[in-house]
Design an enzyme around this catalytic site. Structure first.
Site, mmCIF file in Angstrom:
data_model
loop_
_atom_site.group_PDB
_atom_site.id
_atom_site.type_symbol
_atom_site.label_atom_id
_atom_site.label_comp_id
_atom_site.label_asym_id
_atom_site.label_seq_id
_atom_site.Cartn_x
_atom_site.Cartn_y
_atom_site.Cartn_z
ATOM 1 N N HIS A 51 6.082 10.584 -12.022
ATOM 2 C CA HIS A 51 6.183 9.837 -13.265
ATOM 3 C C HIS A 51 6.435 8.353 -13.003
ATOM 4 O O HIS A 51 6.911 7.960 -11.931
ATOM 5 C CB HIS A 51 7.297 10.415 -14.134
ATOM 6 C CG HIS A 51 7.093 11.852 -14.492
ATOM 7 N ND1 HIS A 51 5.943 12.297 -15.109
ATOM 8 C CD2 HIS A 51 7.872 12.946 -14.302
ATOM 9 C CE1 HIS A 51 6.035 13.600 -15.300
ATOM 10 N NE2 HIS A 51 7.184 14.027 -14.813
ATOM 11 N N GLU A 80 7.785 15.424 -8.481
ATOM 12 C CA GLU A 80 8.456 14.737 -9.587
ATOM 13 C C GLU A 80 9.473 13.714 -9.057
ATOM 14 O O GLU A 80 10.458 13.387 -9.715
ATOM 15 C CB GLU A 80 9.136 15.749 -10.523
ATOM 16 C CG GLU A 80 9.202 15.300 -11.956
ATOM 17 C CD GLU A 80 9.646 16.407 -12.895
ATOM 18 O OE1 GLU A 80 9.329 16.304 -14.084
ATOM 19 O OE2 GLU A 80 10.295 17.376 -12.457
#
Length: 336
Positions: free
Chosen positions: A8, A285
């Site tokens: 992200h 992540e």
């Protein structure tokens, strides 16, 4: 090459401060209040992320906005659109700064109750104008308030048709949760399981055989609970509720793709055994919620590459597929 398929955006604090101002102002400053983030501040955040990647041997990350910070639910439509566009623009700027290290996966402007075709303009923009390789799809834009149909519902079918036409994968990842019973982490897992089972029950892959969906966090609870769904399928077959030649639950499960954002080696091994290593894309992540240090290894929990390398059942070909080949197959635009 090591491709991290689940990562992200790392953005300056000024960007997230703008989000608060956007939501609180309620249109006071107009319907297109855009964030202002300097190249200098964004470059510092991007370089911080590159350093983290270098520290664990990641070559390329597929960046999407942080799901729990997206504006969905019942927010003003203009605010949803503006924040989504800003988030995708910031990713595009990050990719431009480090074109060999990042590629974009775009968020979509999702509002509870709004027709799914409202997502199409941003899909076209991120693909055609920004060169992104996939989209991030929140399976519950109502954010836990029971106002979103599950992914097997015909509500979603126009979107699936659009994704198939573009050969564009959707990364399934829920966002915030507002019902007071779950944290967003817990909501992630619940929605991942529901995504799989609702699509399975509705026979979505029969209608859309070319649909590409990557389920976050190793499929949530499903690899652990797979026996329950196997049993349901076979009871339905025995009772004549599904044809005798209908696929097993495992055969449907293998039509999905999965990331490896599981911070436990036994969980990873179970995932590969259950769905097959050829359906799994390396993902971390990182940086994210897995940054705690495992006292047993002295490494961060989201340093997942060594965990995969240590699984004895995987040979070199399997590891290569997980670390690179599967992502290239799923995200076909990586090679465009």
């Amino acid at each position: 090459m090591i491709i991290d398929a689940h990562a992200h955006l790392v953005a300056p604090n000024s960007f997230y401060a703008h989000r608060s101002n956007l939501l609180v102002s309620g249109g006071q400053y107009g319907d297109h209040l855009s964030a202002i983030v300097s190249d200098k501040d964004l470059a510092a955040s991007a370089e911080q992320n590159v350093a983290i990647m270098d520290g664990v041997g990641t070559d390329l990350q597929l960046l999407s906005p942080r799901p729990f910070l997206m504006v969905n639910g019942t927010a003003r439509w203009h605010d949803i659109v503006d924040w989504t566009v800003d988030s995708n623009q910031l990713i595009a700027r990050t990719v431009k700064m480090h074109p060999s290290r990042f590629r974009g996966v775009g968020a979509l402007p999702q509002q509870a109750g709004r027709d799914v075709t409202s997502l199409f303009d941003e899909i076209d923009r991120v693909v055609n104008d920004l060169g992104f390789v996939g989209v991030l799809l929140n399976p519950d834009p109502s954010e836990g308030m029971n106002a979103s149909p599950p992914l097997g519902d015909p509500y979603w079918y126009p979107l699936y048709e659009k994704l198939c036409e573009l050969d564009l994968p959707a990364h399934i990842h829920s966002g915030q949760c507002c019902n007071g019973r779950e944290t967003y982490d817990e909501h992630f897992m619940a929605e991942e399981g529901l995504a799989i089972t609702s699509i399975y029950r509705a026979g979505v892959f029969d209608r859309f055989p070319d649909l590409k969906l990557m389920i976050s966090h190793g499929g949530g609870p499903i690899p652990y609970q797979v026996g329950r769904w196997r049993s349901h399928r076979e009871m339905a077959r025995a009772a004549g509720r599904v044809p005798q030649d209908a696929p097993t639950f495992d055969e449907v499960l293998r039509k999905f793709w999965f990331d490896t954002v599981l911070h436990n080696p036994d969980s990873l091994e179970l995932l590969f055994k259950t769905v097959g290593h050829d359906r799994c894309c390396f993902g971390t992540e990182r940086p994210g919620s897995g940054g705690g240090i495992d006292p047993a290894t002295g490494r961060a929990y989201d340093d997942i590459k060594p965990l995969i390398e240590a699984i004895p059942a995987l040979d070199d070909d399997a590891r290569t597929a997980i670390f690179e080949g599967n992502a290239r197959h799923l995200f076909a635009r990586l090679d465009i």
